[in-house]
Design an enzyme around this catalytic site. Structure first.
Site, PDB file in Angstrom:
ATOM      1  N   ARG A  72       3.112   0.938  -5.494  1.00  0.00           N
ATOM      2  CA  ARG A  72       3.731  -0.192  -6.197  1.00  0.00           C
ATOM      3  C   ARG A  72       2.769  -0.888  -7.145  1.00  0.00           C
ATOM      4  NH1 ARG A  72       5.681   0.100  -1.057  1.00  0.00           N
ATOM      5  NH2 ARG A  72       4.094  -1.357  -0.353  1.00  0.00           N
ATOM      6  N   GLU A 109      -3.873  -2.538   7.641  1.00  0.00           N
ATOM      7  CA  GLU A 109      -3.213  -3.157   8.780  1.00  0.00           C
ATOM      8  C   GLU A 109      -2.311  -2.174   9.523  1.00  0.00           C
ATOM      9  OE1 GLU A 109      -1.350  -4.626   4.885  1.00  0.00           O
ATOM     10  OE2 GLU A 109      -3.317  -4.259   5.674  1.00  0.00           O
TER      11      GLU A 109
END
Length: 184
Positions: A72, A109
């Site tokens: 993105r 993460e």
């Protein structure tokens, strides 16, 4: 959008853009509330608002390259590079770039991974903005910056569409300047 004095989105472009961020619970794993930018991309006005908001922060500065992080970050990075009259350099996951690359390992993460950038894609001393859609913990941005540094570039700023401030990513990127459009 028609003028509606009772609708705050009508007067605040950033609020308008924010209204297109969709929350997706339990993605990509249980307990995560994912901020989905695809509805924002589908609305031309919201997309322009975000790009203009980010580009305005660099007016008058000399930016040589915008580095966009897969995937993105490509969407916003390429468009931002065009607005800043700078080159666009993609940072990709391993095995996606066809020529000789530099590589860094990272822990996000969600996973352990690596990022790559073509050797020679940034000139020595270049002023670079690293762009991605979301700033969470900052790990991906740090890895992209490490690639810029390997090639002799200088990261003058990080730029994000969405910042999840409660995850502390900004603090990990300091003292480098951090710009974000939509704070959560």
């Amino acid at each position: 959008m028609t003028h509606d004095p009772k609708n705050p989105r009508a007067h605040d472009p950033v609020a308008y853009a924010r209204s297109f961020i969709r929350d997706v619970p339990d993605f990509p794993k249980p307990g995560i509330l994912f901020k989905d930018i695809t509805p924002l991309l589908a609305d031309p006005r919201a997309f322009h608002i975000v790009l203009d908001n980010l580009a305005e922060r660099f007016i008058g500065e000399h930016i040589d390259a915008v580095v966009g992080v897969e995937a993105r970050g490509f969407i916003f990075g390429g468009a931002l590079a065009a607005r800043l009259n700078a080159s666009f350099v993609p940072v990709r996951k391993p095995g996606k770039l066809p020529a000789s690359v530099d590589r860094v390992e990272l822990v996000t993460e969600y996973s352990r991974d690596a990022l790559e950038m073509h050797k020679g894609s940034i000139r020595e001393g270049a002023h670079v903005v690293v762009v991605d859609d979301v700033l969470a913990t900052g790990g991906t941005a740090i890895a992209a910056a490490a690639l810029v540094h390997k090639l002799g570039g200088y990261v003058v700023s990080y730029a994000f569409v969405v910042e999840l401030s409660f995850l502390g990513g900004r603090e990990r990127l300091l003292p480098v300047r951090v710009e974000s459009c939509l704070l959560y």
